[in-house]
Design an enzyme around this catalytic site. Structure first.
Site, PDB file in Angstrom:
ATOM      1  N   ASP A 252       0.858  -1.186   0.000  1.00 25.93           N
ATOM      2  CA  ASP A 252       0.000   0.000   0.000  1.00 25.93           C
ATOM      3  C   ASP A 252       0.893   1.235   0.000  1.00 25.93           C
ATOM      4  O   ASP A 252       1.757   1.382   0.874  1.00 25.93           O
ATOM      5  CB  ASP A 252      -0.887  -0.036   1.257  1.00 25.93           C
TER       6      ASP A 252
ATOM      7  N   ASP B   2       2.369   6.790 -10.217  1.00 20.07           N
ATOM      8  CA  ASP B   2       1.233   6.803 -11.148  1.00 20.07           C
ATOM      9  C   ASP B   2      -0.014   6.608 -10.281  1.00 20.07           C
ATOM     10  O   ASP B   2      -0.493   5.502 -10.090  1.00 20.07           O
ATOM     11  CB  ASP B   2       1.395   5.682 -12.170  1.00 20.07           C
TER      12      ASP B   2
ATOM     13  N   CYS C 232      -3.948   9.514 -15.019  1.00 18.64           N
ATOM     14  CA  CYS C 232      -4.660   9.522 -16.307  1.00 18.64           C
ATOM     15  C   CYS C 232      -6.017  10.200 -16.110  1.00 18.64           C
ATOM     16  O   CYS C 232      -7.039   9.761 -16.606  1.00 18.64           O
ATOM     17  CB  CYS C 232      -4.801   8.112 -16.883  1.00 18.64           C
TER      18      CYS C 232
END
EC number: 2.1.1.176
Length: 429
Positions: free
Chosen positions: A303, A322, A375
């Site tokens: 995590d 990311d 994204c």
């Protein structure tokens, strides 16, 4: 030989699982495709993706064509009618065949008594198509986005929201990443040309190639040998800012499915790479990608909020984060995102991103680089997130990507460009 199945009913049930049960199409579709012939796999995917892409329109039409929507145990019929409408509107399937197969789908979902109803609704649409579509094209539903997302896009991009919405509603281009340890981009493009396909290099990202027409991966020169990887151009842009180097200790956090992990190793084959993701199941794809490309990295389940549990006190020269996000920049690739996400998810995701950033920053060496990427196209997850981080983190400095007032670089989805993507390069003083 695969048993002949009714693809329309399968598509209807898959879409229902996404919309009504919040399941991801990427989890639902592959097991269904295993049940049908290779010829039918593409059509099943087209029906599922297409219905989810145009769901607002299909829902609007059904509400016009029926006195009341199907509910309860008959709800699957609602989605079967959607599949029928989608075929009539958007495919080259002859209308008589689309109608016949969709009506037969009622038997597959054990609602044979509703064949007449399905047939009647679809034929009524054929008769009224022109006037219905004229009315639809003046409604808010024409943008094919949920209202909460439309409002957020309009607020964030008052001049550009319509082009973002338009891009989200298109079929995505197929981008590839050429493995520079095997071939230069130009030499691989020559191999592609010999295979009867055409590709176009990206102006800014040195390994990126856009195919003129999407193709199955097994048709790509050297795919099985690791010469090329399917990866969107914008995702490849991370390497511009991360600038991996041989011998450096690099952490790829939230790494699954491993596209960026392997890109790091293509750019810097002798880097010491650690790839971490919270989802153990998705980590199997990291192993698969490393194996196909013949690469080695340390892969861990962990995590991002609790790095000491999986890396102790270790520090890294480079960190690529990311971050988990709304994925609002990749809707054209994953149209189910429009119906899986809720407005309330955005502040929750922003909080999670903030916690991961704060937790991982102490594990970056002084003078090291952290690239924060998503994204998403929403400021709450991107520029506002980094602005707040810079304000509370004295030893963090923005580098090359934006200004302290408007930090980061935001890519928006474009027809011949990459997906919506955000990057911020941070240096530890």
């Amino acid at each position: 030989m695969k048993k002949q199945r009714n693809l329309r009913s399968m598509a209807a049930q898959a879409v229902e699982q996404v919309v009504e049960q919040g399941q991801s199409l990427s989890n639902i579709l592959p097991p269904l495709q295993q049940k049908v012939s290779d010829k039918d796999k593409a059509l099943l995917q087209e029906l599922c993706f297409g219905v989810l892409r145009t769901l607002s329109q299909l829902d609007w039409l059904i509400n016009k064509l029926m006195a009341r929507p199907m509910s309860g145990k008959q709800r699957t019929v609602h989605y079967l009618i959607m599949v029928g409408l989608y075929q009539l509107l958007y495919t080259r399937i002859p209308p008589h065949a689309a109608l016949a197969e969709t009506v037969e789908g009622a038997i597959a979902i054990k609602r044979p008594q509703l064949k007449g109803l399905i047939n009647g609704v679809l034929r009524q649409f054929q008769r009224q198509q022109e006037e219905l579509l004229a009315e639809f094209n003046t409604s808010d539903a024409r943008y094919l986005h949920p209202s909460w997302l439309l409002k957020r896009l309009q607020k964030a991009y008052p001049e550009q929201w319509q082009s973002i919405v338009e891009a989200n509603n298109q079929r995505p281009p197929m981008w590839l990443r050429i493995n520079r340890t095997h071939h230069s981009r130009d030499s691989w493009l020559a191999l592609l040309d010999e295979a009867g396909m055409k590709g176009f290099p990206h102006a800014d990202y040195p390994d990126a190639v856009r195919l003129e027409t999407p193709a199955p991966v097994h048709a790509l020169p050297g795919f099985e040998d690791g010469w090329v990887t399917v990866q969107d151009a914008s995702a490849q842009g991370c390497m511009t800012w991360l600038a991996p180097q041989n011998g450096k200790h690099i952490l790829d956090l939230c790494a699954a499915p491993g596209g960026k992990t392997t890109h790091i190793l293509e750019v810097a084959p002798e880097a010491q790479v650690v790839a971490v993701d919270i989802d153990e199941q998705r980590l199997s794809r990291v192993y698969d990608n490393l194996k196909r490309l013949g690469m080695k990295a340390t892969v861990k389940q962990g995590d991002g909020r609790y790095p000491s549990q999986w890396c102790g006190e270790q520090q890294f020269d480079r960190i690529l984060l990311d971050a988990p996000c709304s994925a609002t920049g990749v809707i054209r690739r994953h149209p189910d995102i429009k119906w899986l996400r809720r407005d309330r998810d955005i502040p929750e995701l922003a909080q999670l991103q903030s916690e991961i950033l704060d937790a991982i920053w102490p594990h970056l060496k002084s003078g090291g680089t952290l690239v924060y990427a998503t994204c998403s196209v929403l400021p709450e997850e991107n520029s506002l997130q980094i602005k707040a981080f810079l304000q509370r983190t004295a030893d963090a400095e923005l580098c090359e990507t934006g200004t302290p007032e408007q930090p980061g670089k935001q890519n928006l989805p474009g027809a011949e460009e990459g997906d919506g993507f955000f990057y911020a390069k941070l240096i530890k003083k």
